[in-house]
Design an enzyme around this catalytic site. Structure first.
Site, PDB file in Angstrom:
ATOM      1  N   ASP A  58      64.101  13.783  33.505  1.00  0.00           N
ATOM      2  CA  ASP A  58      64.233  12.448  34.082  1.00  0.00           C
ATOM      3  C   ASP A  58      64.600  11.415  33.019  1.00  0.00           C
ATOM      4  O   ASP A  58      64.166  11.500  31.868  1.00  0.00           O
ATOM      5  CB  ASP A  58      62.895  12.084  34.741  1.00  0.00           C
ATOM      6  CG  ASP A  58      62.988  10.873  35.639  1.00  0.00           C
ATOM      7  OD1 ASP A  58      64.041  10.684  36.272  1.00  0.00           O
ATOM      8  OD2 ASP A  58      61.997  10.126  35.716  1.00  0.00           O
ATOM      9  N   HIS A  59      65.402  10.417  33.412  1.00  0.00           N
ATOM     10  CA  HIS A  59      65.721   9.267  32.563  1.00  0.00           C
ATOM     11  C   HIS A  59      66.059   9.666  31.129  1.00  0.00           C
ATOM     12  O   HIS A  59      65.401   9.244  30.176  1.00  0.00           O
ATOM     13  CB  HIS A  59      64.557   8.271  32.546  1.00  0.00           C
ATOM     14  CG  HIS A  59      64.567   7.333  33.709  1.00  0.00           C
ATOM     15  ND1 HIS A  59      65.585   6.429  33.930  1.00  0.00           N
ATOM     16  CD2 HIS A  59      63.700   7.168  34.728  1.00  0.00           C
ATOM     17  CE1 HIS A  59      65.324   5.737  35.035  1.00  0.00           C
ATOM     18  NE2 HIS A  59      64.193   6.188  35.545  1.00  0.00           N
TER      19      HIS A  59
END
Length: 278
Positions: free
Chosen positions: A81-82
């Site tokens: 994620d991210h």
């Protein structure tokens, strides 16, 4: 059962529900999410953010997930994620992650496209799905994914259409008024912008900042194309508060007892949101 994230989101889009994406940072959070998936018998995403590489490396995350999920036949994805680093994305793909998010939302538009194209080329060759982001979320209370000076920039429907056409990503994270962390005031979720994006873009959409978003707003977003919703801050806040209460009750807990509590508290929030999203 570890799978590519794309078919999970496509099924959610077809049947108008959302897949929950839950952040993990250690053994206890991984165990808690996996137990919730098993108990609820509902597909989900186990998300590991780039910023948590200080807690665990991607190989350790994959190995733990793989070991703890051996007896689970419910499909789920393991998602980075991210992530702003191409190298970290490639490491996660090599480790066995089945989905990655390249976050170039803070970069100039053309640079975001160029870097996303590089990720898509490598990931799709390895049967790994790709999420990317346009626009940016403001930082709310207790945010662990944003900065205090982060500014809300809504996703442009026209730019989203062009971005998806060029990059061929599998999912688009949109900015429509949610925040990283908990809301400082009354949430202003711009479903009208989401509807305009949906008119131009024909892939699953992702909503970051699910923690604390009113249930009716979440359902409205799901009805208008949101197929994956990220939850992080509420898992942390709830678990920390529950452990704080336990430590203040006068009992002399062993660390192993605290570990088991953490697993159960993580399950509470994950199960709550799985029921809302589905």
């Amino acid at each position: 059962m570890l799978v590519n994230m794309k078919p999970l989101l496509e099924d959610a889009r077809l049947k108008k529900y959302a897949i929950g994406s839950f952040n993990v940072y250690n053994y206890e959070t991984i165990k808690g999410v996996i137990q919730a998936i098993k108990n609820q018998k509902t597909p989900a995403v186990i998300a590991f953010g780039e910023k948590y590489l200080k807690n665990m490396d991607v190989d350790s995350v994959y190995n733990l997930v793989n070991t703890l999920s051996k007896n689970i036949d419910v499909p789920f994805a393991l998602h980075l994620d991210h992530c702003k680093s191409l190298e970290n994305i490639y490491r996660a793909i090599r480790a066995g992650f089945t989905s990655v998010m390249y976050d170039g939302s803070a970069l100039p538009y053309e640079e975001n496209i160029a870097n996303t194209l590089k990720v898509v080329e490598v990931a799709h060759a390895c049967n790994v799905s790709v999420e990317a982001e346009l626009g940016s979320l403001a930082s709310g209370l207790n945010s662990h994914e944003g900065k205090l000076d982060d500014e809300e920039i809504y996703t442009s429907p026209a730019k989203a259409q062009n971005f998806v056409r060029i990059t061929e990503i599998d999912a688009l994270a949109v900015s429509i008024g949610t925040v990283h962390g908990m809301y400082k005031g009354i949430p202003n979720i711009r479903v009208d912008i989401l509807k305009k994006i949906k008119e131009k873009v024909n892939i699953p959409f992702v909503l970051h900042g699910g923690s604390g978003t009113p249930e009716e707003k979440l359902r409205d977003c799901i009805a208008n194309g949101i197929c994956k919703i990220n939850v992080n801050t509420e898992i942390s806040m709830y678990t920390v508060e529950k452990i704080r209460q336990a430590l203040n009750d006068g009992k002399n807990y062993h660390l192993s007892d605290i570990s088991l509590m953490e697993i159960n508290f993580v399950q509470d929030i994950v199960s709550k949101y799985i029921k809302i999203f589905s």
